[in-house]
Design an enzyme around this catalytic site. Structure first.
Site, short mmCIF file in Angstrom:
data_model
loop_
_atom_site.label_atom_id
_atom_site.label_comp_id
_atom_site.label_asym_id
_atom_site.label_seq_id
_atom_site.Cartn_x
_atom_site.Cartn_y
_atom_site.Cartn_z
N GLY A 42 -2.35 4.70 -3.75
CA GLY A 42 -3.14 5.91 -3.62
C GLY A 42 -4.30 5.78 -2.66
O GLY A 42 -5.29 6.50 -2.78
N ARG A 55 0.85 -1.21 0.00
CA ARG A 55 0.00 0.00 0.00
C ARG A 55 0.87 1.24 0.00
O ARG A 55 1.95 1.27 0.59
CB ARG A 55 -0.91 0.02 1.22
CG ARG A 55 -1.86 1.23 1.26
CD ARG A 55 -2.67 1.26 2.54
NE ARG A 55 -1.81 1.49 3.70
CZ ARG A 55 -1.36 2.69 4.07
NH1 ARG A 55 -1.66 3.76 3.35
NH2 ARG A 55 -0.60 2.82 5.14
N LYS A 56 0.37 2.28 -0.67
CA LYS A 56 1.00 3.61 -0.64
C LYS A 56 -0.11 4.64 -0.55
O LYS A 56 -1.10 4.57 -1.29
CB LYS A 56 1.84 3.85 -1.89
CG LYS A 56 2.71 5.11 -1.84
CD LYS A 56 3.59 5.20 -3.09
CE LYS A 56 4.57 6.37 -2.98
NZ LYS A 56 3.88 7.67 -2.95
N SER A 57 0.04 5.63 0.34
CA SER A 57 -1.05 6.56 0.61
C SER A 57 -1.34 7.49 -0.55
O SER A 57 -2.48 7.89 -0.76
CB SER A 57 -0.73 7.39 1.86
OG SER A 57 -0.61 6.55 3.00
N THR A 58 -0.32 7.87 -1.31
CA THR A 58 -0.52 8.82 -2.41
C THR A 58 -0.20 8.14 -3.74
O THR A 58 0.45 7.10 -3.79
CB THR A 58 0.39 10.05 -2.24
OG1 THR A 58 1.76 9.64 -2.31
CG2 THR A 58 0.13 10.73 -0.89
#
Length: 372
Positions: free
Chosen positions: A59, A15-18
């Site tokens: 994102g 996972r990556k927030s952006t």
């Protein structure tokens, strides 16, 4: 002879927030997956194998569980296709202690183990669970600190009169985080203010705007999605008429500051509209509170059009009459929904009586408790 090693089917979640950097040839998600695959390879003697499915949320924030890859992961776990979940760090799976507890409970129900590549622990032991909770508490603390810093930055920007983001406004375009006047839309905004001065009521203004085919602000997001462009409602007209941005100011909570952008509505016209709105006593739905103890507020729906019914009242002398009215009729006029208003006291008493019957019907009570 020793029994053959059981194959442990490992799913890797990243996972990556952006979305920043996701279009690169080698992104953060790739780095997380490589580290997880290397860890699984080190456990090959235990029968660990990576399943071909990928679970990548690029994102998406870790503060909630509304993530497509996470939902697919949990569905595959429920289907018995996974024995172990591998992540690079605990906060990749979740930054919410409550959400993480739910996820771990799902893992336990289906006999699935959980491994963090960079934070060694075993969830099958009490000490491992303690370490996990401590790490997750710090992850949640970090998320809350980031949120506070963002709020402080927005507040400081607004106090300096800067546009700090949000939905674009009719009458302006946004370039490099600054509001620039759109002359065509600005003229429409001024006409809307003049229409209210002429009609002195929101509903006639809304009807006039719909006859002209005018809509709310239309714009395209960075992802290419088209937003806005909806027909005006009473609430949308009210929000437009009370927005101090149109006289060159910026509002932050209860504070109002001079903005860097140009106003498009004369201050005198804006003040005339505010005076008339105040005289009409119309809040446009802003700041609504359940001060009249409406028991079914947010729970009762119109059968004719399927919209929520709004609690309202009228006064005759010193007596107040409460009732529920369809939201469509309130926003767009009675011609849009013929459903009559419902006396609040009568419908509330009926609902309470129906609920009270649960306590007298043992079978129904057992079923209700079972569902709970």
């Amino acid at each position: 002879m020793k029994d053959a090693k059981k194959t442990v089917r490992c799913a890797i979640y990243t996972r990556k927030s952006t979305e920043e950097g996701l279009d690169q040839e080698y992104s953060s998600l790739d780095a997380q997956r490589d580290a997880a695959e290397a860890y699984v390879a080190s456990q090959k003697h235990e029968g660990w194998e990576v399943i071909p499915k990928s679970y990548d949320d690029g994102g998406f924030t870790g503060s909630n569980m509304e993530r497509p890859a996470l939902k697919r992961l949990l569905a595959d776990i429920a289907a018995g296709e996974i024995d172990c979940v591998i992540v690079y760090k605990v906060d990749r799976l979740s930054r919410s202690l409550l959400d993480f507890t739910k996820i771990v409970e799902t893992f336990d129900q289906h006999g699935v183990s959980f491994v963090s590549v960079t934070q060694q622990f075993n969830t099958s032991t009490s000490m491992g669970r303690l370490v996990l909770n401590v790490l997750l508490s710090f992850a949640q603390f970090e998320r809350e600190m980031i949120s506070e810093r963002i709020r402080d930055k927005v507040a400081a920007s607004r106090r300096r009169g800067k546009w700090s983001g949000g939905m674009p406004l009719l009458g302006y375009t946004v370039e490099n985080t600054k509001l620039l006047v759109d002359e065509v839309e600005a003229d429409r905004v001024r006409q809307i203010f003049s229409l209210y001065v002429e009609h002195r009521s929101l509903l006639p203004v809304m009807k006039e705007l719909r006859q002209r085919g005018w809509t709310t602000k239309q714009w395209v997001t960075k992802k290419g999605d088209h937003r806005g462009g909806r027909p005006f409602t009473k609430n949308a007209v009210y929000k437009l008429l009370t927005n101090v941005t149109y006289i060159g100011k910026i509002r932050y909570k209860e504070e109002t500051h001079e903005g860097e952008h140009d106003g498009i509505v004369p201050t005198e016209l804006f003040q005339r509209v505010q005076t008339q709105l105040k005289a009409n006593g119309n809040s446009g739905g802003t700041g609504v509170r359940n001060k009249h103890n409406a028991l079914l507020k947010g729970l009762i729906w119109c059968k004719s059009c399927g919209r929520p019914m709004t609690h309202s009242y009228s006064c005759k002398g010193n007596k107040r009459y409460r009732y529920y009215v369809c939201g469509t009729a309130m926003q767009e006029g009675w011609a849009k929904c013929p459903a009559p208003s419902v006396p609040a006291g009568e419908i509330e008493r009926f609902v309470v009586e129906q609920i009270q019957t649960i306590g007298t019907d043992e079978d129904l009570l057992d079923q209700t408790i079972g569902q709970i």
